[in-house]
Design an enzyme around this catalytic site. Structure first.
Site, PDB file in Angstrom:
ATOM      1  N   HIS A   1       0.838  -1.218   0.000  1.00  0.00           N
ATOM      2  CA  HIS A   1       0.000   0.000   0.000  1.00  0.00           C
ATOM      3  C   HIS A   1       0.867   1.261   0.000  1.00  0.00           C
ATOM      4  CE1 HIS A   1      -4.132   1.660   1.348  1.00  0.00           C
ATOM      5  NE2 HIS A   1      -3.443   2.615   0.728  1.00  0.00           N
TER       6      HIS A   1
ATOM      7  N   HIS B   1       1.518   5.130  -2.120  1.00  0.00           N
ATOM      8  CA  HIS B   1       1.100   6.142  -3.114  1.00  0.00           C
ATOM      9  C   HIS B   1       2.358   6.838  -3.621  1.00  0.00           C
ATOM     10  CE1 HIS B   1      -3.237   5.958  -1.972  1.00  0.00           C
ATOM     11  NE2 HIS B   1      -2.729   5.592  -0.807  1.00  0.00           N
TER      12      HIS B   1
ATOM     13  N   ARG C   1       2.798   8.729  -6.452  1.00  0.00           N
ATOM     14  CA  ARG C   1       2.447  10.091  -6.933  1.00  0.00           C
ATOM     15  C   ARG C   1       3.084  10.532  -8.246  1.00  0.00           C
ATOM     16  NH1 ARG C   1      -1.482  10.405  -3.145  1.00  0.00           N
ATOM     17  NH2 ARG C   1      -0.807  11.076  -1.107  1.00  0.00           N
TER      18      ARG C   1
ATOM     19  N   LYS D   1      -8.217  -1.579  -7.040  1.00  0.00           N
ATOM     20  CA  LYS D   1      -8.460  -0.774  -5.840  1.00  0.00           C
ATOM     21  C   LYS D   1      -9.805  -0.078  -5.971  1.00  0.00           C
ATOM     22  CE  LYS D   1      -7.554   1.499  -1.969  1.00  0.00           C
ATOM     23  NZ  LYS D   1      -6.505   2.417  -1.642  1.00  0.00           N
TER      24      LYS D   1
ATOM     25  N   HIS E   1     -10.888   0.615   0.153  1.00  0.00           N
ATOM     26  CA  HIS E   1     -10.930   1.669   1.179  1.00  0.00           C
ATOM     27  C   HIS E   1     -12.403   1.788   1.535  1.00  0.00           C
ATOM     28  CE1 HIS E   1      -9.519   5.805   2.690  1.00  0.00           C
ATOM     29  NE2 HIS E   1     -10.768   5.666   3.052  1.00  0.00           N
TER      30      HIS E   1
ATOM     31  N   HIS F   1      -6.233  -0.902   5.229  1.00  0.00           N
ATOM     32  CA  HIS F   1      -6.015  -0.148   6.479  1.00  0.00           C
ATOM     33  C   HIS F   1      -7.184  -0.237   7.460  1.00  0.00           C
ATOM     34  CE1 HIS F   1      -8.035   2.591   3.799  1.00  0.00           C
ATOM     35  NE2 HIS F   1      -6.929   3.072   3.245  1.00  0.00           N
TER      36      HIS F   1
ATOM     37  N   ASP G   1       0.619   2.532   3.785  1.00  0.00           N
ATOM     38  CA  ASP G   1      -0.191   3.621   3.225  1.00  0.00           C
ATOM     39  C   ASP G   1       0.656   4.899   3.124  1.00  0.00           C
ATOM     40  OD1 ASP G   1      -2.244   4.996   2.089  1.00  0.00           O
ATOM     41  OD2 ASP G   1      -3.557   4.961   3.834  1.00  0.00           O
TER      42      ASP G   1
ATOM     43  N   HIS H   1       2.439  14.194   0.863  1.00  0.00           N
ATOM     44  CA  HIS H   1       1.887  15.477   0.385  1.00  0.00           C
ATOM     45  C   HIS H   1       2.917  16.558   0.662  1.00  0.00           C
ATOM     46  CE1 HIS H   1      -2.161  13.948  -0.356  1.00  0.00           C
ATOM     47  NE2 HIS H   1      -2.050  13.251   0.778  1.00  0.00           N
TER      48      HIS H   1
ATOM     49  N   GLY I   1      -3.023  11.972   4.920  1.00  0.00           N
ATOM     50  CA  GLY I   1      -1.945  11.033   4.601  1.00  0.00           C
ATOM     51  C   GLY I   1      -0.592  11.610   4.944  1.00  0.00           C
TER      52      GLY I   1
END
Ligand code: DOR
Ligand code: ZN
Length: 438
Positions: free
Chosen positions: A74, A76, A78, A162, A197, A250, A322, A326, A341
């Site tokens: 899991h 991200h 980006r 997902k 999710h 999660h 996860d 950012h 996040g």
């Protein structure tokens, strides 16, 4: 190319490992090895067990712990239009710092991984990766054909599908039960897992009205546990009806764990948890503010206890970080504007090692949750275990090292963490990815 790793502390004892190119070709207890009897310590011809082998390099692991490289299902990454938040290079470096040798990338990128064209863009960007990876395809209310187009070619780089039942970060949200059923049917047809999710958007909307005080301190009330519980129940029931494999991403509440336990008995149900839901709860928000803003939210102490119980009784199948980077300035905005996040690749394993050192986890359980189970459940062939014939994905750990998490030093582009300044024991020293030292 042959590499000898000598003095590796494996679960079964002190061992020497020989790697040829990308695979493990021999593992022998140290005491049986001629190396320990003082012969052939230099590069060259080494008699290893009964086999005479030409070794190109020797690396002394110095009795450090060696575990299978961590598989994080899991993440991200980006890259593409949000590469200012993270890209495949920075994510890879963060992963390796945290002992992670395989990641599964989530589809809520810009553009989203919801069709073959966008998947191919992502495939190209991921060429930069220094680690193994797979992609999740994102489900939308109208992309069933796109999903089928991708899966019908049986590509080996797809981890699963997902589904988001609520908005969180640039993601498509499934709102229609019939759409959900059709996605599950396609997943079953192609034998892919659907990772969900499960926060339910209609429920979140209701609670947003109900809780007038919008503050990070109320995040757990606003994105109310009821919404996760309802969504989890919904997808567990649908998956039971259709008969597809499902993963609750999660998982954060005691109630969901209870449901998962029940549905696991007759169905292919998998449970993912994160280090932050296991180790933190909403009481930390006063200290860390939006750096602890995440969806689903950090819950309560009773949920931490329930998650630990679920780790011990086998309800939890794997741990995903996860990792959700950012920009710092975005996280510093006021509560409603700040995205949810935070980065997790560099803290995840280290937090678990700290729990191991505290006696809350065994090494066997840690390896099960971070490599063996994800490899088995997602069919990663020849990975997830240190054994002859497998890829040499290895994580070397100094279990004695005491240190403080310093998010300003993260390799991730997101240099903050709710775990910042936490003292931990146990540190990743180096990784091998497909036999290559990283
Ligand atoms: O907190 C979160 N951040 N939860 C999600 O589901 C998405 C993630 C992100 O992509 O930022
Ligand atoms: Zn996520």
């Amino acid at each position: 190319m042959k590499t000898l790793l000598k003095n590796c502390k494996l679960i079964q004892g002190l061992s020497n490992i020989i790697i040829e190119d990308d695979k493990i070709i021999d593992i022998k207890p140290s005491e049986n090895s001629p190396l320990e009897r003082g012969t052939a310590l230099a590069v060259g011809c080494v008699t290893f067990g009964t086999v005479e082998t030409n070794i190109n390099q020797i690396i002394d692991i110095q009795n450090n712990l060696v575990i299978p490289g961590i598989i994080d299902p899991h993440v991200h990454v980006r890259d593409l239009q949000q590469s200012d938040k993270e890209d495949w290079t920075s994510a890879s470096k963060a992963a390796l710092t945290g002992g992670v040798t395989t990641i599964f990338d989530m589809p809520n990128t810009i553009p989203a991984t919801t069709n073959l064209v966008n998947l191919n863009l992502k495939r190209e960007a991921a060429q930069k990766a220094l680690i193994n990876y797979k992609f999740f395809i994102g489900a939308t209310n109208s992309n069933l054909k796109d999903i089928e187009e991708i899966l019908s070619e049986n590509p080996s780089d797809i981890a699963g599908i997902k589904v988001f039942l609520a908005g969180s970060s640039n993601n498509d949200t499934i709102t229609d039960k019939d759409v959900l059923k059709n996605i599950f049917r396609v997943a079953k047809k192609y034998e892919k897992i659907v990772t969900v999710h499960t926060e339910l958007q209609s429920c979140l909307n209701k609670w947003k009205q109900k809780v007038p005080n919008s503050s990070i301190l109320n995040h757990n009330e606003i994105r109310n546990r009821e919404c996760s519980i309802m969504g989890t129940k919904l997808v567990l029931e649908l998956a039971e009806e259709i008969g597809n494999k499902i993963c609750i991403a999660h998982c954060s509440t005691a109630e969901e764990l209870k449901l998962i336990r029940k549905f696991k008995i007759n169905n292919s149900v998998y449970c993912e948890i994160t280090p932050h839901h296991l180790l933190l709860n909403e009481t930390i928000l006063e200290k860390v503010g939006n750096f602890g803003k995440v969806n689903p939210p950090l819950r309560c102490e009773k949920d931490n206890s329930a998650l630990w119980e679920a780790v011990y009784d086998g309800t939890v199948d794997f741990i995903g970080t996860d990792h959700a980077p950012h920009k710092l300035y975005e996280k510093q905005k006021e509560y409603l504007q700040a995205p949810s996040g935070f980065p997790g690749l560099e803290t995840g394993l280290h937090l678990l090692l700290n729990e191991l050192n505290k006696g809350n986890l065994t090494i066997g359980k840690l390896v099960e949750l971070t490599s063996r189970n994800p490899a088995e459940i997602f069919n990663l062939e020849k990975r997830g275990e240190i054994k002859v014939g497998n890829f040499a994905d290895l994580t070397v750990i100094d279990m004695n090292m005491k240190w403080k998490i310093d998010s300003s030093k993260f390799k991730s582009k997101a240099k903050y963490s709710p775990f910042d300044r936490m003292k931990v024991q146990g540190k990743v020293e180096m990784c091998f990815v497909n036999g290559k030292k990283c």
